[in-house]
Enzyme design. Structure first.
Site, PDB file in Angstrom:
ATOM      1  CG  ASP A 145      40.617  37.945  41.056  1.00  0.00           C
ATOM      2  OD1 ASP A 145      41.508  38.410  41.627  1.00  0.00           O
ATOM      3  OD2 ASP A 145      39.917  38.419  39.990  1.00  0.00           O
TER       4      ASP A 145
ATOM      5  CG  ASP B  21      41.722  41.295  40.449  1.00  0.00           C
ATOM      6  OD1 ASP B  21      40.585  41.377  40.954  1.00  0.00           O
ATOM      7  OD2 ASP B  21      41.898  40.653  39.247  1.00  0.00           O
TER       8      ASP B  21
ATOM      9  CG  HIS C  59      39.100  44.124  34.226  1.00  0.00           C
ATOM     10  ND1 HIS C  59      40.339  44.011  33.903  1.00  0.00           N
ATOM     11  CD2 HIS C  59      38.717  43.279  34.896  1.00  0.00           C
ATOM     12  CE1 HIS C  59      40.863  42.901  34.781  1.00  0.00           C
ATOM     13  NE2 HIS C  59      39.731  42.525  35.341  1.00  0.00           N
TER      14      HIS C  59
HETATM   15  C1  X5A Z   1      37.228  42.168  38.309  1.00  0.00           C
HETATM   16  C2  X5A Z   1      37.386  40.888  37.660  1.00  0.00           C
HETATM   17  C3  X5A Z   1      37.516  39.325  35.844  1.00  0.00           C
HETATM   18  C4  X5A Z   1      36.831  39.309  34.398  1.00  0.00           C
HETATM   19  C5  X5A Z   1      37.556  37.825  33.843  1.00  0.00           C
HETATM   20  C6  X5A Z   1      36.885  37.596  32.636  1.00  0.00           C
HETATM   21  N1  X5A Z   1      37.278  40.748  36.500  1.00  0.00           N
HETATM   22  N2  X5A Z   1      37.414  36.285  32.102  1.00  0.00           N
HETATM   23  O1  X5A Z   1      38.169  40.202  38.417  1.00  0.00           O
HETATM   24 ZN    ZN Z   2      40.092  39.864  38.892  1.00  0.00          ZN
END
Ligand code: X5A
Ligand code: ZN
Length: 679
Positions: A280, A187, A150
């Site tokens: 995730d 992801d 991100h």
């Molecule tokens: C790396 C990653 C997720 C951020 C989620 C914020 N970031 N709601 O999985």
């Molecule tokens: Zn993520």
């Protein structure tokens, strides 16, 4: 078969090795104030995953690489000097100031050790890239935090500080003069940082699937949708596959790979594959709420090991259910090491919403990729919005998830050591076979062999080489059935007859579903009482005019004009693997006849990919005369093919795309993974 192609096959198998990058120091930062959004990114994510790798004995089988700090120069391959200064300045901040600085960004948090860990995280990623690119190892995984995908040139975002994978891609391009890098972001969040960085760059093909729900899921960006395909010269090199519903499962993910990512990845033909490996997207994760089980990541990894000469670097991103994360990480590493894959569990049926997303992504990219061009797709203007009732249980049901995972892992993980046997005629040349292959000579044909042959023809009983061939085939099947070997190659002077006898023989054994792939002009008869226990796929130069087509017997015409490269990969992903994964065989027979119309590398690619399905149980029947093929198959079946190149590839022709589509529409009613349109 051209000679050049044959001599390009490696004789001696390359030792496969896998790197693991981990350092406990990356657990030395954490969230210092209350913030529900950031609370899930905890140090235990990597320490418990590492523990799990040790528990399975996987960590010690890897080449364990030390991390290092990334240099400022490396960080600035992507990031601005101003942003670097901000991150640097957090080292000496008090909590209040850290909080204020964090609030300048979206879903970010800084700790006095964040800068140090972010440098180790990025430096560790670059260590992995160097090990893979230098040939020290074939592939590897970096178990690191903070994550990266991100992060943007001047911004922290979504727990990410430096964009590890994006810097790695730039670094690899510069240092190793690469022209094509594939980034696969599995992801569950959109790696918008990577998209922004490479959106106009055709040398980096970026694929991301992500929970989207029509834009209502974080980071809520219009540009995460399927129609954002890149800009300028990079148009067509950004692939977004938005999931509009939660609860996506193994069948949906595998369909996305077959029908969106893999054909384009093979057509692109990268020199390096970087995986933004966030877990995730797996079962039990509180962010993703998806249902893909840990072994799904084995299959995704295995599929990706077939592009980029096997040069694959998996780099941790998200993953917030500690149990699910550590099992999925373990599955990834196990597969990188070359172990047989567990069978992929669950219904191999993509859901309606997944098909809509797949269809739209294919439509958006059709103008830019030959593998999609002629397979005319319509756009679904308004993908359905109905919710799925079968999401992964909410994270409040922690005990349900833990219990499920524990049972599930017990069910799928059997002690299945890799072992390969090659059964040849007495006196055959075995000097070039991989050293880890057990070599056996066929014994004198028994009465059982004679009985097996006489079912088909009496006159063959006098043919000694035929008797020997059948003896080899039967011995091979028994060895696999008895667990004496994982897979087996049996040479034969008559592959058709051997196959026929093999099918007859397996029907008396405990296999439930046997997939039989015939390469070359043969037509082994299927018992009328087959009742789904055998699925035959016959790949030959011409389709028989009188085709006894059924759900359990299909013919595939493959007659590629000679010349550089093969487009057989297209048939593999558009048709063969979808049928095979839908069927879920527990034994695979791959039989090659002398008059085959596909190349040696095509057979190797197919065998290697199919091997992922049946926990490795594969019988390969090969003509006696095919020494090159035998040697190479031994390498592939014994898991020693890392670094092997199954290409060069060329895009499919219009005729080929049409042919396969015609075949697929007939068969997709039964074999649902063939579907790539929502209907
Ligand atoms: C790396 C990653 C997720 C951020 C989620 C914020 N970031 N709601 O999985
Ligand atoms: Zn993520």
């Amino acid at each position: 078969m051209s000679c050049a192609l044959q001599s390009a096959l490696p004789d001696i198998a390359m030792a496969s090795s896998t790197a693991l990058v981990y350092d406990e120091e990356m657990t030395s930062y954490k969230l210092l104030w209350d913030n529900a959004e950031c609370a899930i990114e905890v140090p235990e994510r990597i320490s418990l995953s590492y523990k799990r790798l040790q528990h399975y004995g996987l960590a010690e089988r890897c080449v364990q690489l030390p991390v290092r700090e990334a240099t400022e120069e490396e960080i600035m391959l992507i990031h601005s000097p101003e942003y670097l200064e901000v991150v640097k300045s957090t080292q000496t901040m008090e909590v209040e100031e850290l909080r204020k600085t964090s609030e300048k960004y979206i879903a970010a948090f800084f700790h006095p050790n964040s800068y140090r860990c972010a440098k180790l995280s990025l430096g560790g990623t670059l260590q992995l890239v160097d090990a893979v690119m230098s040939g020290e190892v074939c592939n590897g995984l970096a178990l690191i935090r903070p994550p990266g995908h991100h992060s943007q040139p001047s911004e922290s975002n979504g727990f990410c500080v430096f964009n590890n994978v994006a810097v790695a891609a730039k670094y690899a391009k510069n240092k190793y003069n690469l022209q094509r890098i594939l980034i696969v972001d599995w992801d569950i969040h959109h790696g918008q940082g990577i998209q922004y960085i490479f959106e106009d760059d055709p040398s980096v093909l970026y694929f991301s699937w992500h929970r989207y729900e029509h834009g209502s899921f974080w980071p809520n960006l219009r540009e995460s949708d399927y129609d954002f395909i890149g800009k300028g010269k990079g148009t067509g090199y950004n692939i977004n596959l938005p999931w509009n519903q939660i609860g996506m499962s193994n069948g949906d993910y595998i369909a996305a790979f077959f029908h969106v990512l893999l054909p384009l990845a093979f057509e692109f033909n990268p020199e390096l594959v970087l995986v933004s490996a966030g877990y995730d997207s797996g079962f039990g994760d509180p962010e993703g709420l998806m249902r893909a089980t840990p072994e799904c990541f084995s299959h995704l990894t295995h599929l990706l090991m077939h592009v980029g000469h096997g040069k694959l670097c998996a780099v941790l991103e998200g993953g917030y259910h500690l149990g699910s994360l550590s099992e999925s990480v373990s599955m990834t590493v196990r597969t990188l090491l070359g172990d047989p894959l567990p069978r992929l569990s669950g219904e191999m049926v993509p859901c309606f919403s997944a098909l809509e997303s797949i269809q739209n992504a294919r439509h958006a990219h059709a103008p830019y990729w030959k593998s999609l061009l002629h397979d005319e797709t319509r756009l679904i203007q308004e993908p359905s919005t109905k919710g799925l009732s079968t999401a992964s249980p909410k994270h409040t049901d922690a005990s349900i998830i833990d219990e499920f995972l524990e049972n599930h892992m017990k069910k799928i993980l059997h002690a299945v050591p890799q072992s390969t046997t090659c059964i040849l005629s007495p006196g055959a040349d075995t000097s070039r076979l991989a050293t880890n292959v057990q070599v056996e000579e066929s014994t004198a044909p028994s009465d059982q062999v004679k009985a097996a042959i006489s079912v088909f023809s009496q006159e063959n009983l006098g043919n000694d080489s035929l008797l020997q061939s059948v003896a080899k085939t039967l011995a091979a099947i028994d060895k696999i059935a008895n667990g004496q070997t994982k897979n087996c190659i049996a040479l034969s002077s008559n592959s058709s007859l051997s196959t026929q006898v093999a099918l007859q023989h397996v029907s008396n054994l405990s296999f439930e579903r046997v997939l039989c792939v015939c390469i070359g002009d043969m037509d082994p008869k299927l018992d009328a009482t087959n009742d789904g226990k055998t699925l035959m796929l016959i790949i030959s130069e011409d389709k028989p005019t009188e085709r006894a087509h059924s759900d359990y017997k299909c013919f595939l015409k493959w007659n590629e004009s000679l010349g550089e490269g093969s487009s057989f990969f297209y048939a593999v992903f558009r048709f063969i693997l979808p049928v095979a994964y839908s069927y879920q065989p527990d034994l695979i027979i791959i039989s090659v006849e002398n008059n085959r119309s596909i190349g040696t590398k095509d057979i190797l690619l197919l065998t290697s990919l199919l091997q992922g399905l049946s926990e490795g149980a594969v019988l390969s029947i090969v003509p006696e005369s095919e020494l090159e093929l035998t040697v190479a198959l031994c390498n592939v079946l014994s898991g020693c093919h890392s670094g092997m190149d199954f290409g060069p590839y060329k895009p499919p022709t219009e005729e080929c795309v049409q042919d396969l589509k015609d075949e697929a529409v007939v068969m997709e009613k039964k074999w649902k993974l063939l579907q790539c349109f929502a209907k």
